[in-house]
Enzyme design. Structure first.
Site, PDB file in Angstrom:
ATOM      1  N   ASP A 171       0.852  -1.176   0.000  1.00  0.00           N
ATOM      2  CA  ASP A 171       0.000   0.000   0.000  1.00  0.00           C
ATOM      3  C   ASP A 171       0.894   1.234   0.000  1.00  0.00           C
ATOM      4  O   ASP A 171       1.524   1.544   1.019  1.00  0.00           O
ATOM      5  CB  ASP A 171      -0.927   0.016   1.222  1.00  0.00           C
ATOM      6  N   ALA A 234     -13.510  -6.717  -2.484  1.00  0.00           N
ATOM      7  CA  ALA A 234     -13.491  -5.252  -2.546  1.00  0.00           C
ATOM      8  C   ALA A 234     -14.451  -4.745  -3.615  1.00  0.00           C
ATOM      9  O   ALA A 234     -15.593  -4.378  -3.313  1.00  0.00           O
ATOM     10  CB  ALA A 234     -12.063  -4.764  -2.804  1.00  0.00           C
ATOM     11  N   ARG A 235     -14.006  -4.735  -4.861  1.00  0.00           N
ATOM     12  CA  ARG A 235     -14.846  -4.254  -5.953  1.00  0.00           C
ATOM     13  C   ARG A 235     -14.515  -5.002  -7.239  1.00  0.00           C
ATOM     14  O   ARG A 235     -13.351  -5.288  -7.533  1.00  0.00           O
ATOM     15  CB  ARG A 235     -14.626  -2.747  -6.193  1.00  0.00           C
ATOM     16  N   ASP A 259     -16.198 -12.324  -4.602  1.00  0.00           N
ATOM     17  CA  ASP A 259     -17.470 -11.906  -4.020  1.00  0.00           C
ATOM     18  C   ASP A 259     -18.061 -10.737  -4.798  1.00  0.00           C
ATOM     19  O   ASP A 259     -19.227 -10.414  -4.629  1.00  0.00           O
ATOM     20  CB  ASP A 259     -17.270 -11.498  -2.559  1.00  0.00           C
ATOM     21  N   GLU A 264     -22.662  -6.921 -12.002  1.00  0.00           N
ATOM     22  CA  GLU A 264     -23.479  -7.629 -11.019  1.00  0.00           C
ATOM     23  C   GLU A 264     -24.953  -7.355 -11.275  1.00  0.00           C
ATOM     24  O   GLU A 264     -25.314  -6.231 -11.614  1.00  0.00           O
ATOM     25  CB  GLU A 264     -23.097  -7.195  -9.602  1.00  0.00           C
ATOM     26  N   HIS A 283     -21.814 -11.023  -3.605  1.00  0.00           N
ATOM     27  CA  HIS A 283     -21.523  -9.767  -2.912  1.00  0.00           C
ATOM     28  C   HIS A 283     -22.014  -9.824  -1.462  1.00  0.00           C
ATOM     29  O   HIS A 283     -22.775  -8.960  -1.005  1.00  0.00           O
ATOM     30  CB  HIS A 283     -22.156  -8.591  -3.649  1.00  0.00           C
ATOM     31  N   ILE A 284     -21.555 -10.836  -0.738  1.00  0.00           N
ATOM     32  CA  ILE A 284     -22.042 -11.078   0.627  1.00  0.00           C
ATOM     33  C   ILE A 284     -20.957 -10.979   1.686  1.00  0.00           C
ATOM     34  O   ILE A 284     -21.221 -11.264   2.861  1.00  0.00           O
ATOM     35  CB  ILE A 284     -22.703 -12.473   0.732  1.00  0.00           C
ATOM     36  N   ALA A 285     -19.739 -10.574   1.308  1.00  0.00           N
ATOM     37  CA  ALA A 285     -18.653 -10.572   2.291  1.00  0.00           C
ATOM     38  C   ALA A 285     -19.010  -9.765   3.534  1.00  0.00           C
ATOM     39  O   ALA A 285     -18.712 -10.159   4.660  1.00  0.00           O
ATOM     40  CB  ALA A 285     -17.374 -10.035   1.663  1.00  0.00           C
TER      41      ALA A 285
END
Length: 317
Positions: A171, A234-235, A259, A264, A283-285
């Site tokens: 990062d 994340a995305r 996820d 989507e 998309h359930i994280a």
């Protein structure tokens, strides 16, 4: 005052608003009914959305009386922040409310990759008893690479440490004495390539921006270990999906847990659904009962604060 909720929101958050005297209108499918949304939104003082509602200049121009926008989650790529700022409309994400749930999703993915219990159960139910085939791997001493070292990555690292994993992170915005480095035992690396080449699991924790779109692609998948997995909670769009499929088919990597997808819900003809070692979830994280309650309550309280003349500690504009 009136509040419009266009996507899934836990009832306790809406009840919190009703008890404070607000009128709450709720349609969890409204994000998919654009014309109806444009007709309705002028009558509301606040708008609460998730990730599907496009909060763009067209919607903001229609929302003539809207004073604040709540986001049930943390991703903001569906919200035009510049347009909101120009109109002096604060945007409030549910900062860190679902971070624990996402961190546990990452751990679940790594455990599933190393010990696929559901697959073993299905095989036994078919009458087999193949102990050699289902010999797994330990997480202990494996290396987890975190792309992005924010709060969710911090919580992932703490859990991975308990399993005896080595945790590294990339990062460029994290300093040597930041909490995730000093308190979570993450060893920072200088480059993304270094992280990919060292990791047995790669977990993504960055927003979707111009600089992160297709961050993982056919140029860097070959750097990874052939037994490595990618986890994206994340995305969609951070991984180039066609390149991922190719990397798995060429055995450059072992597989992935996705996820989030670029489009989507998943497209019926998506090749992602044809590759067994790419595991998909809807998309359930961050979608646990506890996280949804925290998210709904946080947004309700911060919306109320702004509508009563205060400033939200979670506001991004």
């Amino acid at each position: 005052m009136k509040i419009l909720v266009t996507e899934l929101m836990w009832e306790d958050g809406m009840e919190e608003l009703r008890q404070k005297g607000y009128t709450v209108d709720y349609d969890m499918e409204l994000s998919r009914k654009r014309e109806e949304l444009l007709e309705l939104v002028p009558g509301y003082d606040a708008l609460i959305v998730r990730n599907e509602t496009r909060v763009d200049p067209e919607l903001l121009d229609a929302a003539k009386n809207t004073r604040v926008i709540g986001r049930l989650g943390v991703g903001l790529d569906n919200i035009d922040l510049k347009a909101c700022k120009e109109r002096d409309i604060p945007v409030i994400p549910a900062r860190n409310a679902n971070a624990t749930s996402v961190a546990e999703y990452v751990m679940a993915a790594m455990l599933d990759a190393s010990r696929p219990l559901s697959a073993a159960d299905a095989d036994v139910r078919r009458g087999n008893w193949d102990r050699k085939f289902f010999t797994g791997l330990e997480l202990n001493n494996r290396t987890l690479g975190l792309i992005g070292m924010g709060e969710i990555a911090n919580r992932v690292a703490r859990r991975a440490n308990v399993f005896g994993m080595n945790v590294i992170g990339y990062d460029p915005f994290v300093a040597p004495f930041d909490n995730v480095v000093q308190e979570s035992g993450v060893r920072p690396v200088e480059t993304l390539d270094e992280l990919l080449s060292e990791s047995d699991f790669v977990s993504i924790h960055v927003p979707l921006t111009n600089s992160t779109r297709y961050l993982l692609n056919r140029e860097n998948f070959p750097l990874m270990k052939p037994h490595a997995y990618v986890i994206n909670s994340a995305r969609g769009g951070i991984i180039h999906e066609e390149d991922l499929i190719e990397a798995v088919q060429l055995k450059q990597i072992a597989g992935a847990y996705l996820d989030v997808l670029e489009k989507e819900p998943v497209q019926k003809d998506s090749l992602l659904t044809k590759v067994d070692s790419i595991r998909l979830s809807p998309h359930i994280a961050g979608l646990t009962v506890e996280a949804q309650s925290r998210t709904a309550m946080l947004i309700a309280q911060e919306i109320d604060r702004v509508l009563n003349g205060g400033k939200s500690i979670c506001a991004v504009v």
